[in-house]
Motif scaffolding. Structure first.
Motif, short mmCIF file in Angstrom:
data_model
loop_
_atom_site.label_atom_id
_atom_site.label_comp_id
_atom_site.label_asym_id
_atom_site.label_seq_id
_atom_site.Cartn_x
_atom_site.Cartn_y
_atom_site.Cartn_z
N PHE A 118 0.85 -1.19 0.00
CA PHE A 118 0.00 0.00 0.00
C PHE A 118 0.88 1.23 0.00
O PHE A 118 1.79 1.36 0.82
CB PHE A 118 -0.93 0.02 1.22
N ASP A 119 0.63 2.14 -0.93
CA ASP A 119 1.35 3.41 -1.00
C ASP A 119 0.42 4.50 -0.48
O ASP A 119 -0.52 4.90 -1.16
CB ASP A 119 1.77 3.69 -2.44
N ALA A 120 0.68 4.94 0.75
CA ALA A 120 -0.19 5.94 1.37
C ALA A 120 -0.18 7.27 0.63
O ALA A 120 -1.17 8.00 0.65
CB ALA A 120 0.22 6.15 2.83
N ASP A 121 0.93 7.59 -0.04
CA ASP A 121 1.03 8.87 -0.76
C ASP A 121 0.10 8.91 -1.97
O ASP A 121 -0.50 9.94 -2.27
CB ASP A 121 2.47 9.13 -1.20
N THR A 122 -0.01 7.79 -2.68
CA THR A 122 -0.85 7.76 -3.88
C THR A 122 -2.21 7.12 -3.63
O THR A 122 -3.12 7.27 -4.44
CB THR A 122 -0.16 6.97 -5.02
N GLY A 123 -2.34 6.39 -2.52
CA GLY A 123 -3.59 5.69 -2.23
C GLY A 123 -3.75 4.39 -2.99
O GLY A 123 -4.82 3.81 -3.01
N VAL A 124 -2.67 3.91 -3.62
CA VAL A 124 -2.74 2.69 -4.42
C VAL A 124 -2.49 1.47 -3.53
O VAL A 124 -1.46 1.39 -2.84
CB VAL A 124 -1.74 2.71 -5.58
#
Length: 189
Positions: A118-124
């Motif tokens: 999970f990439d919290a910066d992009t929400g992906v």
């Protein structure tokens, strides 16, 4: 002081005042002589009232049933509607990762999936799913992915995109055909 505590101590809007403000906005829109805009605004208010009403009804239901704090907390945080309201107002006590896990747990029995990243910066969010071993129909796989994504959307709306990976479990099993044998020369007579 946490953000939630700061909000709790801030002056809460008075119900009568909030109602008057909504009516004022709807009246201003009605005076614009655009029936579509006025109808859309009224529908928006109805949708929001229905959503919040359903959330409050669930809260009340869980409060009536939950005698034990742990049971009550689990019931409230396990309820998609209540969770959505808490997240919407930045009041949810669990981290994004914990809520993603809760979402996957809610559908895991029918649609197993695990977090690949999970990439919290992009929400992906990247999810991994094992080969179902089912018929392999794309529609079955797509329906399972949609069910998982809907759960994630409810529990962790900060997830903006879900990517899927398939876990490889080894070679494909041989196709076993179960049917009557074709007649042979010996049995054909």
């Amino acid at each position: 002081m946490s953000a939630a505590t700061a909000r709790e101590t801030a002056a809460a809007p008075h119900a009568e005042e909030a109602g008057r403000r909504v009516e004022d906005v709807l009246d201003r829109l009605a005076r614009r002589d655009d029936p579509e805009v006025s109808a859309a605004a009224e529908e928006l208010v109805r949708v929001l009232m229905d959503y919040y009403g359903a959330g409050l009804a669930r809260l009340a239901h869980h409060l009536e049933r939950g005698a034990d704090h742990g049971v009550l907390r689990a019931a409230l945080l396990g309820d998609e509607l209540v969770t959505g309201l808490l997240v919407l107002h930045d009041l949810h006590p669990e981290s994004t990762a914990a809520r993603i896990d809760r979402a996957l747990d809610s559908v895991r029995r029918q649609h197993p999936a695990e977090v690949a990243g999970f990439d919290a910066d992009t929400g992906v969010l990247r999810l991994r799913t094992a080969d179902s071993g089912g018929c392999g129909c794309p529609s079955t796989s797509q329906a399972a992915q949609q069910a998982v994504e809907a759960a994630v959307c409810c529990f962790a709306p900060e997830v903006t995109e879900v990517g899927w990976e398939t876990a490889t479990t080894g070679p494909e099993p041989a196709l076993l055909q179960i049917s009557r044998r074709p007649p042979t020369a010996a049995t054909a007579s």
